[in-house]
Design a protein around this motif. Structure first.
Motif, short mmCIF file in Angstrom:
data_model
loop_
_atom_site.label_atom_id
_atom_site.label_comp_id
_atom_site.label_asym_id
_atom_site.label_seq_id
_atom_site.Cartn_x
_atom_site.Cartn_y
_atom_site.Cartn_z
N ASN A 198 41.18 40.49 55.10
CA ASN A 198 42.28 39.77 54.45
C ASN A 198 41.77 38.93 53.29
OD1 ASN A 198 44.25 40.77 56.10
ND2 ASN A 198 44.17 39.06 57.55
N LEU A 199 40.63 38.31 53.52
CA LEU A 199 40.05 37.45 52.48
C LEU A 199 39.80 38.25 51.21
CD1 LEU A 199 38.63 34.78 51.59
CD2 LEU A 199 36.52 35.77 52.53
N VAL A 200 39.20 39.42 51.37
CA VAL A 200 38.89 40.23 50.19
C VAL A 200 40.18 40.69 49.51
CG1 VAL A 200 37.86 42.41 49.41
CG2 VAL A 200 36.66 40.97 51.07
N ALA A 201 41.17 41.07 50.32
CA ALA A 201 42.46 41.50 49.73
C ALA A 201 43.10 40.35 48.97
CB ALA A 201 43.38 42.01 50.82
N HIS A 202 43.09 39.17 49.57
CA HIS A 202 43.67 38.01 48.89
C HIS A 202 42.90 37.68 47.62
CE1 HIS A 202 45.55 36.45 52.91
NE2 HIS A 202 46.19 37.50 52.40
N ALA A 203 41.58 37.78 47.71
CA ALA A 203 40.75 37.46 46.55
C ALA A 203 41.03 38.44 45.40
CB ALA A 203 39.28 37.52 46.94
N ARG A 204 41.13 39.71 45.75
CA ARG A 204 41.37 40.70 44.69
C ARG A 204 42.77 40.51 44.09
NH1 ARG A 204 39.94 46.58 46.64
NH2 ARG A 204 40.36 47.01 44.45
N LEU A 205 43.73 40.14 44.93
CA LEU A 205 45.07 39.88 44.39
C LEU A 205 45.04 38.67 43.46
CD1 LEU A 205 48.09 40.59 44.37
CD2 LEU A 205 48.40 38.98 46.25
N ALA A 206 44.29 37.64 43.87
CA ALA A 206 44.18 36.44 43.02
C ALA A 206 43.57 36.81 41.68
CB ALA A 206 43.34 35.38 43.72
N GLU A 207 42.55 37.67 41.73
CA GLU A 207 41.93 38.09 40.47
C GLU A 207 42.90 38.91 39.62
OE1 GLU A 207 40.15 40.68 37.67
OE2 GLU A 207 40.97 41.43 39.56
N LEU A 208 43.67 39.75 40.30
CA LEU A 208 44.62 40.61 39.58
C LEU A 208 45.66 39.79 38.82
CD1 LEU A 208 45.75 43.60 39.23
CD2 LEU A 208 47.30 43.01 41.10
N ALA A 248 60.30 49.72 56.62
CA ALA A 248 58.92 49.28 56.78
C ALA A 248 58.23 49.21 55.43
CB ALA A 248 58.17 50.24 57.69
N VAL A 249 57.39 48.23 55.30
CA VAL A 249 56.67 48.06 54.06
C VAL A 249 55.36 48.83 54.15
CG1 VAL A 249 55.59 46.41 52.55
CG2 VAL A 249 57.69 45.82 53.73
N LEU A 250 55.05 49.51 53.07
CA LEU A 250 53.83 50.31 53.08
C LEU A 250 52.61 49.42 53.23
CD1 LEU A 250 54.61 52.77 50.16
CD2 LEU A 250 54.58 53.28 52.62
N GLY A 251 51.79 49.75 54.20
CA GLY A 251 50.53 49.04 54.35
C GLY A 251 50.73 47.59 54.73
N THR A 252 49.76 47.02 55.31
CA THR A 252 49.85 45.59 55.63
C THR A 252 48.49 44.97 55.39
OG1 THR A 252 49.43 46.15 57.93
CG2 THR A 252 51.71 45.68 57.33
N GLY A 253 48.45 44.06 54.48
CA GLY A 253 47.23 43.29 54.32
C GLY A 253 46.21 43.88 53.39
N SER A 254 46.27 45.17 53.09
CA SER A 254 45.28 45.74 52.18
C SER A 254 45.57 45.29 50.76
CB SER A 254 45.31 47.26 52.26
OG SER A 254 46.51 47.75 51.69
N PHE A 255 44.54 45.36 49.94
CA PHE A 255 44.74 44.97 48.54
C PHE A 255 45.78 45.87 47.88
CE2 PHE A 255 43.58 45.95 44.11
CZ PHE A 255 43.99 44.75 43.54
N GLU A 256 45.73 47.16 48.19
CA GLU A 256 46.68 48.08 47.58
C GLU A 256 48.12 47.69 47.94
OE1 GLU A 256 43.91 48.97 49.12
OE2 GLU A 256 42.82 49.62 47.31
N ALA A 257 48.34 47.34 49.21
CA ALA A 257 49.69 46.94 49.64
C ALA A 257 50.10 45.64 48.96
CB ALA A 257 49.73 46.78 51.15
N LEU A 258 49.16 44.69 48.91
CA LEU A 258 49.49 43.39 48.30
C LEU A 258 49.81 43.56 46.81
CD1 LEU A 258 46.87 40.89 49.82
CD2 LEU A 258 49.18 41.42 50.59
N SER A 259 48.99 44.34 46.12
CA SER A 259 49.22 44.49 44.68
C SER A 259 50.52 45.24 44.42
CB SER A 259 48.03 45.19 44.01
OG SER A 259 47.85 46.47 44.56
#
Lengths: 388, 256
Positions: free
Chosen positions: B107-117, A304-315
């Motif tokens: 999701n929008l905010v997460a995507h936006a922050r990733l785009a900025e990153l 399983a991948v940690l977190g889903t959809g959060s900025f922390e998980a994406l980054s």
């Protein structure tokens, strides 16, 4: 037409992406179990003259995996493989010498009739994490000592704690991570030698001498050798100890030994030149293989991948991707550096043997023809010289 | 060394999904190309090489013109609010629902922050040869694409896969992370060659992409004219170039 083209592109991408996905998850290397931790059997005193067989380790062959041609930088990896065929025999030679169980041990470009035992090898698998060799050893009588696959797995402890920095130009000079494999080969050879009787060992050395003489002058010395029922060379009779032709052979062999010692020294120089870079390359390779296996394991387990959809998980996901890509780019750059920096040493090896031209293998063949000619001239001169 | 084999895992399936997306990408490219004349580079007139814009050089971010992710997010939220108000006014508030909207905004905010990153670098160095464009960004992997083929798979690992290609005069990179997030960078230069734009889109599983436009202007990097080569024993070795390079400045220390 364009839609058809795009469909073709889609299909080819599907194949390439899935293929790439598959190649990123290498299976464990095939072959025998790893040799594990091996202690080299070292002779404390001097071995007896009969035990001091002269050994030749021939430059290894390699079996490149056809899959590799699809990988980035495939040509570079092929060059590294080529360098390994020179490097690994020298590493084995060092181990054999360290055991203090043998006579002279030389690395040679081809088979040589002046040696008691010839070791040949094929690199079947070589990364920083795994080494798989097929090794064969045959003595001058034709007796097979071993024909066996040796596998070894490097451990994290075999490498320095930190990965050498590309930016810092880090160079390591640590022990060989596959020393256990070389020690296992040396110990197996020793075990076989110890199973032979003293008369067996004496016969090997006598056959070696006459085989070399027969190589120079078949008409004079071939009759002394015959093949027994087991297909091994044996002596039909011995020449007289004061046979003048045998003295000529000894003179020629002394020159031959100087030549093959020179070749051996160049292989040693190549080894010393390449080793620091090869160590760095091998450690990067080790890290990359471990990373691939770890990823494959995670994929197989459906981790399983940690977190889903959060900025922390994406980054975090992006960073994993980013570092895997940076690592691969640096790995290719490192490999490229390895080839460009070791090329002069390999070139030097080819250039400096006796000032002749051509690959070492060709020089070696030329030299043997030259010695045969020299032998003919000297023996004819002796035959036509007026008696004192 | 390695053997290629196919394991049907969620990761593999995601790669398949990427391939499908790339099929759409290829189709889009092909359809656009049908509207455009096939251009040829005057420098190689008579050859079959496609025309590629010149991206080479050193580029610095134009903060004044570039999107700010917070403002973009606010603009989209305002748009969503207006849409919801319109739906409530029509009496069909259940069409999206508040919880769905909250998820979308999250999701929008997460995507936006990733785009900025991933667009945070203030400078880029691009080199371009007859067959390759290489975009180097500090702290990130280089984006490398062939100028010869229209689309190619450039990287693949368990963590994600990357493809690049040309959509008319735009250079496009698509990165599919193993968890299904799709990132697209779309580079283009203006006709004068002095301004470069990068449209970065982030989406996941078919969501509406969050777009962030970043503008760059060409600048003369102080180290221009220095060529650096990575070596093992001496690290990064740099030397002065004799001729005028078709590159920007290397982000490297000079030779010791």
């Amino acid at each position: 037409m364009r839609k058809a083209t795009s469909k073709l592109l889609t299909a080819s991408f599907l194949a390439s992406v899935l293929g790439a996905c598959g190649s990123s998850t290498p299976p464990p290397p095939p072959g025998p179990p790893p040799v594990g931790s091996v202690t080299l059997n070292v002779q404390q005193g001097m071995p007896t003259p009969l035990q001091m067989l002269d050994i030749g380790v021939q430059v290894f062959a390699t079996e490149a995996d056809p899959e590799e041609i699809t990988l980035p930088g495939a040509a570079i990896f092929a060059e590294i493989r080529n360098t390994e065929t020179h490097y690994l025999p020298v590493a084995l030679r060092h181990t054999l010498l360290s055991s203090n169980q043998w006579g002279i041990v030389r690395v040679l470009p081809a088979t040589d009739p002046s040696l008691d035992l010839l070791i040949t090898g094929t690199i079947l698998e070589s990364t920083g994490a795994d080494l798989l060799l097929q090794v064969r050893a045959v003595d001058s009588t034709g007796r097979l000592w071993l024909d066996k696959r040796y596998a070894d797995i490097a451990r994290t402890a075999d490498y320095p704690d930190s990965i050498p920095s590309l930016r810092g130009g880090g160079i390591t000079d640590g022990p060989d991570p596959f020393q256990d494999l070389h020690a296992a080969i040396a110990n197996d050879l020793l075990a076989f030698r110890n199973s032979l009787t003293t008369s067996d060992l004496a016969r090997i050395q006598e056959v070696t001498q006459l085989r070399y003489a027969a190589d120079l002058s078949p008409e004079a010395f071939a009759p002394y050798l015959e093949t027994d029922a087991a297909g091994q060379l044996t002596l039909s009779r011995l020449p007289a100890s004061n046979d003048p032709l045998l003295q000529h052979v000894a003179d020629i062999q002394a020159r031959h030994n100087v030549f093959i010692d020179t070749i051996d020294e160049y292989y040693e120089a190549l080894y010393q030149d390449v080793k620091p870079r090869y160590d760095v390359w091998r450690q990067y390779s080790f890290e990359q293989v471990l990373d691939q296996r770890d990823n494959a394991e995670r994929a197989r387990n459906g981790e399983a991948v940690l977190g889903t959809g959060s900025f922390e998980a994406l980054s975090q996901n992006y960073n994993r991707y980013k570092w895997s890509k940076i690592f691969e780019q640096e790995f290719v750059a490192l490999s490229s550096g390895f080839v460009s920096e070791t090329a002069p040493a390999v070139l030097e090896l080819s250039r400096n043997v006796s000032g002749l031209t051509g690959p070492v293998e060709d020089l070696y063949a030329q030299w043997r023809v030259y010695l045969r000619g020299l032998y003919d001239i000297e023996t004819q001169s002796a035959a036509t010289a007026p008696a004192p | 060394m390695t053997q290629s084999f196919l394991i049907l895992t969620p990761v593999t399936l995601r790669f398949a999904a990427l391939s499908a997306l790339l099929g759409l990408f290829a189709l889009s490219t092909a359809l656009h190309a049908a509207d455009e004349p096939v251009l040829r580079d005057p420098a190689v007139s008579g050859s079959d090489l496609p025309l590629r814009p010149l991206f080479a050089g050193s580029w610095q971010k134009d903060f004044a013109r570039s999107d700010k992710w917070e403002e973009e997010v606010q603009r989209i939220i305002d748009q969503l609010n207006r849409e919801m108000q319109r739906q409530q006014g029509r009496g069909d508030a259940g069409a999206v629902g508040m919880s769905g909207s909250r998820r979308s905004v999250g999701n929008l905010v997460a995507h936006a922050r990733l785009a900025e990153l991933i667009t945070r670098q203030t400078t880029m160095r691009i080199t371009q040869s007859g067959d390759e464009v290489r975009i180097e960004r500090q702290g990130d992997a280089a984006l490398v694409c062939s100028t010869l083929s229209d689309i190619e798979n450039t990287f693949s690992s368990a963590h994600g896969s990357e493809l690049c290609g040309w959509d008319r005069l735009q250079l496009v990179f698509q990165i599919l992370l193993a968890e299904g997030v799709l990132i697209e960078h779309r580079f283009s230069v203006d006709p004068s060659g002095e301004e470069l734009s990068m449209l970065t889109s982030v989406s996941s599983r078919g969501s509406t992409p969050f777009n962030l436009m970043t503008f760059y202007t060409r600048y003369e990097a102080p180290e221009d004219g220095i060529n650096c080569v990575q070596t093992l024993s001496r690290g990064l070795v740099c030397s002065a170039l004799d001729g005028a390079p078709q590159t920007g400045a290397p982000a490297a220390e000079p030779a010791p």
